[in-house]
Write a protein that holds these residues in place. Sequence first.
Motif, PDB file in Angstrom:
ATOM      1  N   ASP A 132       0.811  -1.222   0.000  1.00 39.16           N
ATOM      2  CA  ASP A 132       0.000   0.000   0.000  1.00 39.16           C
ATOM      3  C   ASP A 132       0.840   1.266   0.000  1.00 39.16           C
ATOM      4  O   ASP A 132       0.354   2.339  -0.363  1.00 39.16           O
ATOM      5  CB  ASP A 132      -0.935   0.011   1.218  1.00 39.16           C
ATOM      6  CG  ASP A 132      -2.023  -1.050   1.116  1.00 39.16           C
ATOM      7  OD1 ASP A 132      -2.255  -1.521  -0.014  1.00 39.16           O
ATOM      8  OD2 ASP A 132      -2.615  -1.402   2.149  1.00 39.16           O
ATOM      9  N   HIS A 133       2.103   1.139   0.438  1.00 40.59           N
ATOM     10  CA  HIS A 133       2.989   2.305   0.496  1.00 40.59           C
ATOM     11  C   HIS A 133       4.138   2.202  -0.500  1.00 40.59           C
ATOM     12  O   HIS A 133       5.033   3.052  -0.492  1.00 40.59           O
ATOM     13  CB  HIS A 133       3.544   2.488   1.907  1.00 40.59           C
ATOM     14  CG  HIS A 133       2.485   2.825   2.921  1.00 40.59           C
ATOM     15  ND1 HIS A 133       1.918   4.073   3.011  1.00 40.59           N
ATOM     16  CD2 HIS A 133       1.869   2.065   3.866  1.00 40.59           C
ATOM     17  CE1 HIS A 133       1.012   4.083   3.973  1.00 40.59           C
ATOM     18  NE2 HIS A 133       0.958   2.877   4.504  1.00 40.59           N
ATOM     19  N   CYS A 134       4.118   1.179  -1.323  1.00 39.03           N
ATOM     20  CA  CYS A 134       5.146   1.016  -2.345  1.00 39.03           C
ATOM     21  C   CYS A 134       4.453   0.618  -3.637  1.00 39.03           C
ATOM     22  O   CYS A 134       3.846  -0.455  -3.706  1.00 39.03           O
ATOM     23  CB  CYS A 134       6.172  -0.040  -1.918  1.00 39.03           C
ATOM     24  SG  CYS A 134       7.380  -0.442  -3.209  1.00 39.03           S
ATOM     25  N   HIS A 135       4.524   1.460  -4.624  1.00 42.82           N
ATOM     26  CA  HIS A 135       3.793   1.248  -5.871  1.00 42.82           C
ATOM     27  C   HIS A 135       4.763   1.075  -7.030  1.00 42.82           C
ATOM     28  O   HIS A 135       5.769   1.797  -7.124  1.00 42.82           O
ATOM     29  CB  HIS A 135       2.861   2.427  -6.148  1.00 42.82           C
ATOM     30  CG  HIS A 135       1.892   2.702  -5.053  1.00 42.82           C
ATOM     31  ND1 HIS A 135       0.684   2.043  -4.920  1.00 42.82           N
ATOM     32  CD2 HIS A 135       1.967   3.558  -3.988  1.00 42.82           C
ATOM     33  CE1 HIS A 135       0.056   2.487  -3.859  1.00 42.82           C
ATOM     34  NE2 HIS A 135       0.804   3.407  -3.274  1.00 42.82           N
ATOM     35  N   VAL A 136       4.477   0.117  -7.900  1.00 43.70           N
ATOM     36  CA  VAL A 136       5.297  -0.114  -9.081  1.00 43.70           C
ATOM     37  C   VAL A 136       4.415  -0.018 -10.316  1.00 43.70           C
ATOM     38  O   VAL A 136       3.251  -0.430 -10.306  1.00 43.70           O
ATOM     39  CB  VAL A 136       5.997  -1.493  -9.011  1.00 43.70           C
ATOM     40  CG1 VAL A 136       4.976  -2.626  -8.865  1.00 43.70           C
ATOM     41  CG2 VAL A 136       6.859  -1.725 -10.250  1.00 43.70           C
ATOM     42  N   ALA A 137       4.958   0.547 -11.390  1.00 40.06           N
ATOM     43  CA  ALA A 137       4.212   0.700 -12.641  1.00 40.06           C
ATOM     44  C   ALA A 137       5.178   0.507 -13.802  1.00 40.06           C
ATOM     45  O   ALA A 137       6.386   0.731 -13.680  1.00 40.06           O
ATOM     46  CB  ALA A 137       3.558   2.081 -12.728  1.00 40.06           C
ATOM     47  N   ARG A 138       4.620   0.081 -14.919  1.00 39.76           N
ATOM     48  CA  ARG A 138       5.441  -0.011 -16.136  1.00 39.76           C
ATOM     49  C   ARG A 138       5.417   1.361 -16.802  1.00 39.76           C
ATOM     50  O   ARG A 138       4.361   1.851 -17.193  1.00 39.76           O
ATOM     51  CB  ARG A 138       4.895  -1.074 -17.074  1.00 39.76           C
ATOM     52  CG  ARG A 138       5.805  -1.307 -18.283  1.00 39.76           C
ATOM     53  CD  ARG A 138       5.220  -2.297 -19.250  1.00 39.76           C
ATOM     54  NE  ARG A 138       6.096  -2.502 -20.398  1.00 39.76           N
ATOM     55  CZ  ARG A 138       5.724  -3.111 -21.520  1.00 39.76           C
ATOM     56  NH1 ARG A 138       4.488  -3.590 -21.644  1.00 39.76           N
ATOM     57  NH2 ARG A 138       6.577  -3.251 -22.515  1.00 39.76           N
ATOM     58  N   HIS A 139       6.588   1.935 -16.948  1.00 42.20           N
ATOM     59  CA  HIS A 139       6.677   3.280 -17.496  1.00 42.20           C
ATOM     60  C   HIS A 139       6.679   3.277 -19.017  1.00 42.20           C
ATOM     61  O   HIS A 139       6.319   4.251 -19.647  1.00 42.20           O
ATOM     62  CB  HIS A 139       7.938   3.971 -16.973  1.00 42.20           C
ATOM     63  CG  HIS A 139       7.926   5.451 -17.153  1.00 42.20           C
ATOM     64  ND1 HIS A 139       8.630   6.099 -18.148  1.00 42.20           N
ATOM     65  CD2 HIS A 139       7.276   6.436 -16.475  1.00 42.20           C
ATOM     66  CE1 HIS A 139       8.422   7.391 -18.070  1.00 42.20           C
ATOM     67  NE2 HIS A 139       7.606   7.634 -17.065  1.00 42.20           N
ATOM     68  N   GLY A 140       7.067   2.155 -19.597  1.00 42.49           N
ATOM     69  CA  GLY A 140       7.135   2.048 -21.052  1.00 42.49           C
ATOM     70  C   GLY A 140       8.298   1.178 -21.465  1.00 42.49           C
ATOM     71  O   GLY A 140       9.385   1.254 -20.868  1.00 42.49           O
ATOM     72  N   GLY A 141       8.104   0.323 -22.484  1.00 40.38           N
ATOM     73  CA  GLY A 141       9.191  -0.536 -22.942  1.00 40.38           C
ATOM     74  C   GLY A 141       9.691  -1.437 -21.832  1.00 40.38           C
ATOM     75  O   GLY A 141       8.917  -2.135 -21.169  1.00 40.38           O
ATOM     76  N   GLU A 142      11.009  -1.394 -21.604  1.00 39.23           N
ATOM     77  CA  GLU A 142      11.614  -2.236 -20.559  1.00 39.23           C
ATOM     78  C   GLU A 142      11.868  -1.439 -19.287  1.00 39.23           C
ATOM     79  O   GLU A 142      12.654  -1.852 -18.438  1.00 39.23           O
ATOM     80  CB  GLU A 142      12.932  -2.842 -21.072  1.00 39.23           C
ATOM     81  CG  GLU A 142      14.053  -1.855 -21.309  1.00 39.23           C
ATOM     82  CD  GLU A 142      14.049  -1.266 -22.711  1.00 39.23           C
ATOM     83  OE1 GLU A 142      15.118  -0.830 -23.162  1.00 39.23           O
ATOM     84  OE2 GLU A 142      12.976  -1.234 -23.353  1.00 39.23           O
TER      85      GLU A 142
END
Length: 378
Positions: free
Chosen positions: A282-292
């Motif tokens: 809940d306090h650490c978020h990960v996302a794909r920003h683009g490509g690799e």
Amino acid sequence: MTTHATPSNEPVGRLLGWLGLRAKNGAHEEEQASSGARGSRSLVREARQQLVGAIGAFLIDHDLDISAANLLIAHSAFSGINPRLARQIAARSMTSEGVTQQWLDELMENDPTLADRADLDRMIARLETNLETFQSSTKAARSATSEYGSKLEEHVSDLEQVQKTGELVSHLADIAKVMLERTRHAEEEMRKSEDEAKALRKSLARAKRDAEVDYLTGLPNRRAFEVLLERHYEEARAACEPLSVAFCDIDEFKKVNDIHGHEAGDRVIKLIADTLAKISNDHCHVARHGGEEFVMLFRGLPPSEAAARLDEAREGLAERRLINRKTDQPFGKITFSGGVADVFGFGDARAALKAADEALYRAKESGRNRIELATPLD
């Protein structure tokens, strides 16, 4: 018998007055409101003009086509949305080859989600604009027909109570009755249209939620991450909590695609996504920003602790030996590099993102498979 009455209390006079025969003084007020609105929009317009100027100069100076793809790339770079792209363009501009159409086309090929996002952004913008205009128009029209119907109903009652009004007034009463029925019907139709607009807006909200999820990894995409970053930035600043941001990039990912193919490359991207998702909460978020490339947000952790958590995930991945199950060929060591920045150590959240991206670049230059910390501004 002659009836003496002023236009304000005589039924026919009130009807004629309501139909527009008496002067109204609302024009001046509307002009003043319009002037105030223009003033409040001046700053926004100036910022837009500056961004448009930067984009136009970029396209003209490098002799580039004014296409949707080029406009998207220029907007992403000069609006601050994609600091890595801005750095790539700046570095390319310093080389002898310069920024060319072929080079930009290769950027699009390496990150096909750029084109997808451009189409989606245009579609959502059109839908939102059309829905807002449609819903506003139906509300205004329904309000107008409702008021019109109420006024007609009032005047019909007045006219019917007047004795010996003559043929003209009788005729006006008949017309008013017909118009009353028509406006009531129009009001109902407008209400149905407004309900349809609400349903369309709900569908659009669902589409926007779907648009915030990366199709390959199931992680939030860059659009969703920017919303998270803005929210946590305000909350953490108000609560005086640390906030760190990180950029991660798969090392030598092009070799994976070249040797094993893009399908295998997609599986490697999903592997990194799963690895990073394991340390998120809940306090650490990960996302794909683009490509690799991936981006992470650590709420409540200073940069050193965020880097330590990210480094632990990096070490665990580097120790694994992966095999392409479809060909039985080994992938070899799959690693990633990262850069971590203190969000409040810079001017704003976008500046911190840029600093984390520069730290990632230093990690790549220093041998890859490592995590670097950005140096905060004094």
